[in-house]
Design an enzyme around this catalytic site. Structure first.
Site, PDB file in Angstrom:
ATOM      1  N   ARG A   1       0.853  -1.141  -0.033  1.00  0.00           N
ATOM      2  CA  ARG A   1      -0.027   0.008   0.130  1.00  0.00           C
ATOM      3  C   ARG A   1       0.811   1.391  -0.045  1.00  0.00           C
ATOM      4  O   ARG A   1       1.791   1.306   0.714  1.00  0.00           O
ATOM      5  CB  ARG A   1      -0.999  -0.099   1.194  1.00  0.00           C
ATOM      6  CG  ARG A   1      -1.748  -1.318   1.149  1.00  0.00           C
ATOM      7  CD  ARG A   1      -2.788  -1.118   2.389  1.00  0.00           C
ATOM      8  NE  ARG A   1      -3.734  -2.498   2.428  1.00  0.00           N
ATOM      9  CZ  ARG A   1      -4.530  -2.846   3.290  1.00  0.00           C
ATOM     10  NH1 ARG A   1      -4.681  -1.724   4.294  1.00  0.00           N
ATOM     11  NH2 ARG A   1      -5.290  -3.674   3.379  1.00  0.00           N
TER      12      ARG A   1
ATOM     13  N   ARG B   1       2.324   1.282  10.277  1.00  0.00           N
ATOM     14  CA  ARG B   1       1.726   1.673   8.991  1.00  0.00           C
ATOM     15  C   ARG B   1       2.698   1.610   8.075  1.00  0.00           C
ATOM     16  O   ARG B   1       3.586   2.609   7.830  1.00  0.00           O
ATOM     17  CB  ARG B   1       1.021   3.015   8.959  1.00  0.00           C
ATOM     18  CG  ARG B   1       0.173   3.215   7.750  1.00  0.00           C
ATOM     19  CD  ARG B   1      -0.442   4.613   7.868  1.00  0.00           C
ATOM     20  NE  ARG B   1      -1.080   4.789   9.058  1.00  0.00           N
ATOM     21  CZ  ARG B   1      -2.397   4.833   9.137  1.00  0.00           C
ATOM     22  NH1 ARG B   1      -2.842   4.006   8.073  1.00  0.00           N
ATOM     23  NH2 ARG B   1      -3.146   4.700  10.257  1.00  0.00           N
TER      24      ARG B   1
ATOM     25  N   GLU C   1      -6.326  -0.565  15.390  1.00  0.00           N
ATOM     26  CA  GLU C   1      -6.840  -1.702  14.524  1.00  0.00           C
ATOM     27  C   GLU C   1      -5.940  -2.825  14.212  1.00  0.00           C
ATOM     28  O   GLU C   1      -4.725  -2.733  13.847  1.00  0.00           O
ATOM     29  CB  GLU C   1      -7.384  -0.940  13.435  1.00  0.00           C
ATOM     30  CG  GLU C   1      -7.908  -1.853  12.296  1.00  0.00           C
ATOM     31  CD  GLU C   1      -8.034  -1.419  10.876  1.00  0.00           C
ATOM     32  OE1 GLU C   1      -7.817  -2.183   9.950  1.00  0.00           O
ATOM     33  OE2 GLU C   1      -8.003  -0.020  10.727  1.00  0.00           O
TER      34      GLU C   1
ATOM     35  N   SER D   1     -10.110  -5.590  10.382  1.00  0.00           N
ATOM     36  CA  SER D   1     -11.427  -5.218   9.911  1.00  0.00           C
ATOM     37  C   SER D   1     -12.239  -6.446   9.146  1.00  0.00           C
ATOM     38  O   SER D   1     -11.532  -7.051   8.310  1.00  0.00           O
ATOM     39  CB  SER D   1     -11.249  -4.007   8.873  1.00  0.00           C
ATOM     40  OG  SER D   1     -11.119  -2.707   9.585  1.00  0.00           O
TER      41      SER D   1
ATOM     42  N   ARG E   1       1.217  -6.076  12.692  1.00  0.00           N
ATOM     43  CA  ARG E   1       0.663  -5.164  13.772  1.00  0.00           C
ATOM     44  C   ARG E   1       0.480  -6.545  14.970  1.00  0.00           C
ATOM     45  O   ARG E   1       0.478  -6.082  16.164  1.00  0.00           O
ATOM     46  CB  ARG E   1      -0.835  -4.853  13.419  1.00  0.00           C
ATOM     47  CG  ARG E   1      -0.607  -3.606  12.558  1.00  0.00           C
ATOM     48  CD  ARG E   1      -1.859  -2.769  12.581  1.00  0.00           C
ATOM     49  NE  ARG E   1      -1.653  -1.441  11.767  1.00  0.00           N
ATOM     50  CZ  ARG E   1      -2.537  -0.620  11.570  1.00  0.00           C
ATOM     51  NH1 ARG E   1      -3.699  -0.646  12.553  1.00  0.00           N
ATOM     52  NH2 ARG E   1      -2.288   0.474  10.879  1.00  0.00           N
TER      53      ARG E   1
END
Length: 427
Positions: A263, A278, A350, A353, A391
């Site tokens: 990403r 991130r 987070e 999801s 994460r």
């Protein structure tokens, strides 16, 4: 893609629902296209009737042996106008399709209404937040002596990458292996290995294109063809049923894959620049289910429990929230977020999801199943992280640190770590 008929029949309600998502539907533009479409269709029908009438006259004249040249010229003129209208109609249909491709999914009625994450609904907290009798370190400081190497990654690739060595690299691999094994052996998912490069059609199918092209890494295959690095294996897994008519008895389809994800983080400039939270490249275990419409919300709750099972096995404290209308992803009708406790930040972050996209992706994908009556029905698609490996590594390092700067390995991962129970300073 939302249902065009629903938009036509309930324009005001759709606009209101989308406004709850922070999206302003351009009703005037839509109605203008619709009126143009209707006008051309009426004109096409009128000249078709005219052509039918002239064709009958030609038949009568020929039967009488009379000249048909003038009428034949009129028919030829109609054929030219018909082709012109067909081209105009195709252009309008393309504009309508492009218009629809940029509209997010309609939120499910159970989704809390609100503009951002502050309106998310907390469902539960699981596990005890650890208490430390020493100064807590973040994963970057902890990892300096354990094999977490950001300087080498910057030298090789730049910021938002990591180079792992020694037992930290092994722990990272162990986490992904444990997750995929659990989903396959306990949760009944089919393990898949997918391409990491996908074509334009695949990203259109799951909703990353055209709206989020800036978030993707683009590669050139040939002068006329590009491929994209996957932002998540949701793309490749879900597209496996693109342009398919599935047998009803084959549903639900459960798929999982452990892949790297890529990403650009174009919209996150300045956020989480430190460490692994991130990154441009990270590993993730993805869960995807393809279901019948009536089964999809049961599957959503099931997938949530599957992701929770991983965190519970790792003994990590977490919370579950239902995302508000303004915080959901583009393709989702309803999303649960699982947030794991990060001690150095003193907050939950987070880690997964899990979304039900209903038939939003299936309409783009043309993915259907044939029911008992022989009718082709759009499937529902669901996806979720089970979990993000990087994460999870961060959460394990920070929650399981001791005063000596060592990491206590979760019991379920010990077998993947040659029976070791602690990661100490790399030698």
């Amino acid at each position: 893609m939302i249902d065009l008929n629903v938009l036509r029949e309930n324009t005001d309600q759709v606009k209101k629902s989308l406004k709850n998502r922070g999206f302003e539907l351009d009703v005037d533009f839509f109605q203008q296209l619709e009126q143009q479409r209707k006008d051309i269709q009426i004109k096409t029908q009128d000249i078709q009737q005219e052509r039918n009438s002239l064709s009958k006259q030609i038949g009568i004249l020929k039967a009488k042996g009379e000249d048909t040249e003038k009428i034949m010229q009129q028919v030829a003129s109609i054929s030219t106008r018909t082709k012109d209208y067909e081209i105009q109609l195709q252009d309008i249909q393309q504009q309508l399709n492009d218009f629809l491709l940029n509209i997010p999914n309609l939120p499910h009625k159970s989704v809390p209404i609100g503009p951002d994450e502050k309106s998310n609904l907390l469902l539960k907290k699981i596990g005890d937040i650890p208490k430390f009798n020493f100064e807590v370190k973040d994963h970057v400081d902890l990892g300096n002596s354990l094999g977490l190497d950001f300087e080498t990654a910057i030298k090789i690739s730049g910021s938002r990458f990591v180079f792992m060595k020694h037992d930290i690299a092994r722990l990272h691999r162990a986490i992904g292996q444990f997750m995929i094994d659990t989903h396959v052996e306990k949760h009944n998912y089919m393990e898949c290995y997918t391409p990491f490069l996908v074509n334009n059609e695949s990203l259109l199918g799951t909703g990353q294109l055209p709206k989020f092209g800036q978030d993707l890494f683009l590669t050139k295959k040939t002068d006329n063809e590009n491929l994209y690095l996957i932002p998540t294996s949701e793309v490749s897994l879900t597209n496996s049923v693109r342009d398919e008519i599935l047998e009803e008895e084959s549903l639900p389809i459960r798929m999982t894959a452990l892949t790297p994800c890529f990403r650009s983080e174009a919209g996150s400039y300045g956020r989480d620049t430190r460490g692994m939270i991130r990154q441009h490249q990270f590993d993730k275990v993805e869960m995807v289910q393809i279901t019948k419409p009536e089964d999809s919300y049961r599957a959503l709750d099931e997938m949530l429990s599957h992701a929770e099972n991983i965190l519970q096995a790792l003994e990590l404290p977490y919370q579950v929230v239902t995302l508000s209308t303004g915080d959901m992803g583009f393709a989702a009708a309803k999303t649960y977020d699982i947030e794991v406790w990060i001690p150095s930040q003193n907050q939950y972050r987070e880690i997964s999801s899990i979304s039900n996209c209903e038939d939003f992706q299936a309409r783009r994908l043309k993915s259907r199943y044939k029911n008992a009556d022989g009718k082709n029905i759009l499937v529902h698609t669901l996806n979720g992280s089970g979990l993000a490996v990087g994460r999870t590594l961060v959460a394990i390092m920070e929650n399981n640190q001791n005063a000596q700067g060592e990491i206590i390995i979760p019991k379920v991962l010990s077998k993947y770590m040659n029976g070791n129970k602690i990661i100490a300073k790399a030698k």
